[in-house]
Write a protein that holds these residues in place. Structure first.
Motif, PDB file in Angstrom:
ATOM      1  N   LEU A   1       0.916  -1.403  -0.065  1.00 30.92           N
ATOM      2  CA  LEU A   1      -0.060  -0.262  -0.217  1.00 30.92           C
ATOM      3  C   LEU A   1       0.705   1.191  -0.018  1.00 30.92           C
ATOM      4  CD1 LEU A   1      -3.278   1.471  -0.064  1.00 30.92           C
ATOM      5  CD2 LEU A   1      -2.817   1.057   2.672  1.00 30.92           C
ATOM      6  N   LEU A   2       2.284   1.448   0.418  1.00 33.16           N
ATOM      7  CA  LEU A   2       3.162   2.368   1.305  1.00 33.16           C
ATOM      8  C   LEU A   2       3.618   2.622  -0.468  1.00 33.16           C
ATOM      9  CD1 LEU A   2       4.608   1.775   4.534  1.00 33.16           C
ATOM     10  CD2 LEU A   2       3.142   3.861   4.016  1.00 33.16           C
ATOM     11  N   ASP A   3       3.668   1.409  -1.316  1.00 33.90           N
ATOM     12  CA  ASP A   3       4.686   1.669  -2.239  1.00 33.90           C
ATOM     13  C   ASP A   3       3.552   2.307  -3.416  1.00 33.90           C
ATOM     14  OD1 ASP A   3       6.672   1.497  -1.391  1.00 33.90           O
ATOM     15  OD2 ASP A   3       6.947  -0.956  -1.786  1.00 33.90           O
ATOM     16  N   SER A   4       2.311   1.871  -3.841  1.00 34.32           N
ATOM     17  CA  SER A   4       1.891   2.431  -4.479  1.00 34.32           C
ATOM     18  C   SER A   4       0.248   3.483  -4.443  1.00 34.32           C
ATOM     19  CB  SER A   4       0.656   1.400  -4.733  1.00 34.32           C
ATOM     20  OG  SER A   4      -0.181   0.810  -3.853  1.00 34.32           O
ATOM     21  N   MET A   5      -0.197   4.103  -2.415  1.00 30.09           N
ATOM     22  CA  MET A   5      -0.773   5.037  -2.822  1.00 30.09           C
ATOM     23  C   MET A   5      -0.567   6.586  -3.772  1.00 30.09           C
ATOM     24  SD  MET A   5      -0.750   5.553   1.296  1.00 30.09           S
ATOM     25  CE  MET A   5       0.685   5.580   2.231  1.00 30.09           C
ATOM     26  N   ASP A   6      -1.928   6.561  -3.975  1.00 30.87           N
ATOM     27  CA  ASP A   6      -1.006   8.069  -4.184  1.00 30.87           C
ATOM     28  C   ASP A   6      -2.631   8.804  -4.320  1.00 30.87           C
ATOM     29  OD1 ASP A   6      -1.106  10.557  -6.404  1.00 30.87           O
ATOM     30  OD2 ASP A   6      -0.803   8.908  -7.808  1.00 30.87           O
ATOM     31  N   VAL A   7      -2.605   9.847  -3.604  1.00 35.37           N
ATOM     32  CA  VAL A   7      -4.024  10.736  -3.213  1.00 35.37           C
ATOM     33  C   VAL A   7      -3.699  11.701  -3.513  1.00 35.37           C
ATOM     34  CG1 VAL A   7      -4.337   9.372  -0.956  1.00 35.37           C
ATOM     35  CG2 VAL A   7      -2.403  11.052  -0.989  1.00 35.37           C
ATOM     36  N   GLU A   8      -2.759  11.953  -5.019  1.00 30.95           N
ATOM     37  CA  GLU A   8      -2.378  13.812  -4.615  1.00 30.95           C
ATOM     38  C   GLU A   8      -3.463  13.940  -5.768  1.00 30.95           C
ATOM     39  OE1 GLU A   8       0.119  14.748  -3.147  1.00 30.95           O
ATOM     40  OE2 GLU A   8      -0.024  16.565  -4.433  1.00 30.95           O
ATOM     41  N   GLU A   9      -4.046  13.570  -6.722  1.00 28.73           N
ATOM     42  CA  GLU A   9      -4.482  14.339  -7.628  1.00 28.73           C
ATOM     43  C   GLU A   9      -5.980  14.819  -5.837  1.00 28.73           C
ATOM     44  OE1 GLU A   9      -7.427  12.961 -10.412  1.00 28.73           O
ATOM     45  OE2 GLU A   9      -5.404  11.928 -11.030  1.00 28.73           O
ATOM     46  N   ILE A  10      -6.423  13.698  -5.289  1.00 28.82           N
ATOM     47  CA  ILE A  10      -7.461  14.660  -4.135  1.00 28.82           C
ATOM     48  C   ILE A  10      -7.395  15.155  -3.405  1.00 28.82           C
ATOM     49  CG2 ILE A  10      -8.551  13.279  -2.697  1.00 28.82           C
ATOM     50  CD1 ILE A  10      -8.433  10.624  -3.885  1.00 28.82           C
ATOM     51  N   ALA A  11      -5.866  15.638  -2.728  1.00 29.11           N
ATOM     52  CA  ALA A  11      -5.508  16.946  -2.573  1.00 29.11           C
ATOM     53  C   ALA A  11      -5.363  17.534  -3.199  1.00 29.11           C
ATOM     54  CB  ALA A  11      -3.592  16.266  -1.508  1.00 29.11           C
ATOM     55  N   GLN A  12      -5.266  17.912  -3.935  1.00 28.04           N
ATOM     56  CA  GLN A  12      -5.146  18.623  -5.584  1.00 28.04           C
ATOM     57  C   GLN A  12      -6.277  19.525  -5.627  1.00 28.04           C
ATOM     58  OE1 GLN A  12      -2.372  20.847  -6.928  1.00 28.04           O
ATOM     59  NE2 GLN A  12      -1.226  18.965  -6.218  1.00 28.04           N
ATOM     60  N   GLN A  13      -6.882  18.530  -5.646  1.00 27.75           N
ATOM     61  CA  GLN A  13      -8.158  19.261  -6.038  1.00 27.75           C
ATOM     62  C   GLN A  13      -9.398  19.928  -5.086  1.00 27.75           C
ATOM     63  OE1 GLN A  13     -10.776  15.723  -7.483  1.00 27.75           O
ATOM     64  NE2 GLN A  13     -12.615  17.428  -7.947  1.00 27.75           N
ATOM     65  N   HIS A  14      -8.564  19.765  -3.015  1.00 30.84           N
ATOM     66  CA  HIS A  14      -9.641  19.012  -2.429  1.00 30.84           C
ATOM     67  C   HIS A  14      -8.769  20.541  -1.210  1.00 30.84           C
ATOM     68  CE1 HIS A  14     -13.441  17.516  -3.999  1.00 30.84           C
ATOM     69  NE2 HIS A  14     -12.789  16.472  -4.087  1.00 30.84           N
ATOM     70  N   HIS A  15      -7.776  20.820  -1.541  1.00 29.85           N
ATOM     71  CA  HIS A  15      -6.941  21.251  -0.135  1.00 29.85           C
ATOM     72  C   HIS A  15      -7.260  22.649   0.169  1.00 29.85           C
ATOM     73  CE1 HIS A  15      -4.906  23.162  -3.798  1.00 29.85           C
ATOM     74  NE2 HIS A  15      -4.284  24.307  -2.582  1.00 29.85           N
ATOM     75  N   ALA A  16      -8.144  23.664  -1.039  1.00 28.34           N
ATOM     76  CA  ALA A  16      -8.965  24.500  -0.685  1.00 28.34           C
ATOM     77  C   ALA A  16      -9.959  24.832   0.410  1.00 28.34           C
ATOM     78  CB  ALA A  16      -8.600  25.303  -0.979  1.00 28.34           C
ATOM     79  N   GLY A  17     -10.388  23.749  -0.067  1.00 22.32           N
ATOM     80  CA  GLY A  17     -11.473  23.099   0.806  1.00 22.32           C
ATOM     81  C   GLY A  17     -11.942  23.645   2.174  1.00 22.32           C
ATOM     82  N   GLU A  18     -13.379  24.346   2.419  1.00 21.89           N
ATOM     83  CA  GLU A  18     -13.745  24.842   3.902  1.00 21.89           C
ATOM     84  C   GLU A  18     -14.194  23.821   4.964  1.00 21.89           C
ATOM     85  OE1 GLU A  18     -16.109  27.611   3.503  1.00 21.89           O
ATOM     86  OE2 GLU A  18     -14.390  28.795   2.639  1.00 21.89           O
ATOM     87  N   PHE A  19     -14.371  22.132   4.424  1.00 16.95           N
ATOM     88  CA  PHE A  19     -15.210  20.896   5.396  1.00 16.95           C
ATOM     89  C   PHE A  19     -15.040  20.023   4.347  1.00 16.95           C
ATOM     90  CE2 PHE A  19     -19.412  18.659   6.282  1.00 16.95           C
ATOM     91  CZ  PHE A  19     -18.617  18.811   7.503  1.00 16.95           C
ATOM     92  N   PHE A  20     -14.679  18.709   5.575  1.00 17.30           N
ATOM     93  CA  PHE A  20     -14.811  17.771   4.697  1.00 17.30           C
ATOM     94  C   PHE A  20     -15.518  16.779   5.318  1.00 17.30           C
ATOM     95  CE2 PHE A  20     -11.040  16.153   2.130  1.00 17.30           C
ATOM     96  CZ  PHE A  20     -10.407  17.589   1.573  1.00 17.30           C
ATOM     97  N   LEU A  21     -16.201  15.653   5.501  1.00 16.12           N
ATOM     98  CA  LEU A  21     -17.031  14.582   6.057  1.00 16.12           C
ATOM     99  C   LEU A  21     -16.539  13.480   5.218  1.00 16.12           C
ATOM    100  CD1 LEU A  21     -19.686  14.281   7.666  1.00 16.12           C
ATOM    101  CD2 LEU A  21     -20.928  13.886   5.749  1.00 16.12           C
ATOM    102  N   TYR A  22     -15.824  12.348   6.783  1.00 12.77           N
ATOM    103  CA  TYR A  22     -16.133  11.571   6.906  1.00 12.77           C
ATOM    104  C   TYR A  22     -17.179  10.517   7.648  1.00 12.77           C
ATOM    105  CZ  TYR A  22     -10.875  13.157   6.280  1.00 12.77           C
ATOM    106  OH  TYR A  22     -10.281  14.012   5.959  1.00 12.77           O
ATOM    107  N   LEU A  23     -17.451   9.277   6.797  1.00 15.13           N
ATOM    108  CA  LEU A  23     -18.098   8.225   6.670  1.00 15.13           C
ATOM    109  C   LEU A  23     -18.323   7.043   6.620  1.00 15.13           C
ATOM    110  CD1 LEU A  23     -21.615  10.012   4.387  1.00 15.13           C
ATOM    111  CD2 LEU A  23     -21.372   9.647   7.374  1.00 15.13           C
ATOM    112  N   GLY A  24     -18.636   6.672   7.750  1.00 15.46           N
ATOM    113  CA  GLY A  24     -18.604   4.582   7.842  1.00 15.46           C
ATOM    114  C   GLY A  24     -19.151   3.880   9.527  1.00 15.46           C
ATOM    115  N   ARG A  25     -18.898   2.234   8.278  1.00 12.33           N
ATOM    116  CA  ARG A  25     -19.989   1.682   9.297  1.00 12.33           C
ATOM    117  C   ARG A  25     -18.977   0.485   9.980  1.00 12.33           C
ATOM    118  NH1 ARG A  25     -26.017   1.182   8.551  1.00 12.33           N
ATOM    119  NH2 ARG A  25     -26.549   2.874   6.801  1.00 12.33           N
ATOM    120  N   HIS A  26     -19.731   0.540  11.223  1.00  8.36           N
ATOM    121  CA  HIS A  26     -18.806  -0.778  11.873  1.00  8.36           C
ATOM    122  C   HIS A  26     -17.363  -0.110  12.036  1.00  8.36           C
ATOM    123  CE1 HIS A  26     -17.226  -4.914  12.262  1.00  8.36           C
ATOM    124  NE2 HIS A  26     -18.686  -4.932  13.348  1.00  8.36           N
TER     125      HIS A  26
END
Ligand code: M6R
Length: 365
Positions: free
Chosen positions: A205-230
């Protein structure tokens, strides 16, 4: 000291495979179960006979405990209650000799966690500490200790100690299951094998994960919601905590089924919603929540296992984690969310190792 990394936090994120390997090492030598007979560990007759477990912790350690709770209930069938230590200590808690209270504290010095552990002891419960620091106060306030072996964590934001805490809780859940005969042998063998594979999967996972596009797109955001179950809810809580503490972006983390009861009102076309959609018997419920988020025009960012080919239909972007037993996926799912928080904080030009107002160890209540 940073070993070529730009910050301690980044170094510690990338150390996670090695420190989990270290934490599992001699405890997973057996094929059909795990051994927790470390020096200073709790007497196993206590584990075999407890009626109830109560987990107390603060911050990230609480979130690790929440994953542990689900694993213990699922595998060992022991009821587990949880509270943040600052609340539990003032609840006039009902405890007795057939209860096991587990205090989880990386530093072993968090005032509220120590107070809750001492109170539990006074009331006759058995107390187990899970800590990263030998000789810390938590080791003295407990009847037994299980150490994480993450090495020194310098960054205020906990990363590598979190994954080690979760790994220790998986080990404890498996040992409890074995002692209590709660899982068939073949299931113990299978799960032990999957736990043993964790360092390898984290490396992948460490060798392959790539969140750069998501970070670039949302870094100026004002609010993030996180959802999960269990156990995915614990991942949501931890992802949200990481983002708020180092990037100062407002976040909320909710049990996805609660979304309709309030937080859905916060969603608009700008809101990134991180949806923990790793495998679970209730993944279909999570997918319904994702559809509801999408219908409000918000950005759905899913975290899902590599094996889930259809999940892309429900998300704007997907973060993948290696395929393994569903109860183990939450540990993996946190890792890209640590990196996402990190990259967003960096893009905002912040000092991630020393976020404002925060101390690494909170020794006052
Ligand atoms: O040393 P502890 O594990 O007891 O610390 C508990 C929290 O203070 C800690 O996890 C805090 O939430 C971290 N800054 C999270 O990154």
């Amino acid at each position: 000291e940073k070993g070529g990394y730009e910050t301690f936090m980044l170094k510690e994120i990338y150390e996670q495979s090695d420190v989990v390997a270290e934490t599992l090492a001699d405890r997973t030598l057996r094929e059909d179960g795990v051994d927790l007979d470390d020096e200073g560990a709790l007497d196993e007759s206590i584990l075999a006979n407890v009626d109830r477990i109560v987990i107390v912790a603060c911050g990230t350690s609480f979130n690790a405990g929440l994953i542990g709770r689900y694993a213990i209930e699922e595998w060992a069938r022991v009821p587990v209650e949880m509270d943040v230590a600052s609340e539990y200590r003032y609840r006039n808690p009902i405890l007795g000799p057939r209860d096991l209270v587990i205090g989880i504290t990386q530093s072993g010095e968090t005032a509220d966690t120590l107070a809750a552990m001492r109170l539990a002891r006074e009331r006759g419960a058995n107390v187990l500490a899970i800590t990263n620091v030998m000789g810390s106060q938590a080791t003295r306030d407990a009847d037994g200790v299980l150490f994480t072996r993450a090495g020194l964590e310098v960054s205020v934001a906990a990363t590598k100690t979190f994954v080690c805490q979760v790994a220790v809780l998986y080990l404890l859940a498996l040992r409890l299951a074995e002692l209590r005969g709660a899982l068939p042998r073949e299931e113990l063998v299978r799960l032990t094998g999957e736990v043993r594979r964790l360092p390898h999967m984290i490396r992948e996972l460490l060798d392959s994960m790539d969140v750069e596009e998501i970070a670039q797109q949302h870094h100026a955001g004002e609010f993030f919601l996180y959802l999960g179950r269990h156990a995915g809810r614990a991942v949501a809580l931890e992802g949200a905590l990481k983002l708020k503490e180092i990037s100062y972006i407002a976040t909320d983390a909710y049990a996805a089924g609660e979304m309709k009861h309030g937080p859905i009102a916060l969603l608009d076309e700008q809101t990134p919603v991180i949806c923990i959609a790793t495998d679970s018997p209730i993944l279909d419920k999570m997918i319904s929540n994702m559809q509801e988020v999408r219908a409000r025009g918000a950005h759905v960012i899913g975290v899902a296992s590599e094996g889930n080919v259809e999940i892309g239909e429900h998300c704007e972007s997907v973060i993948r984690v290696p395929q393994t037993d569903w109860m183990l996926q939450p540990l993996l799912a946190v890792i890209p969310l640590q990196l996402l928080a990190y990259r967003i904080a960096r893009l905002r030009g912040l000092n991630v190792d020393q976020p404002r107002n925060l101390a690494k160890t909170v020794t006052v209540e």
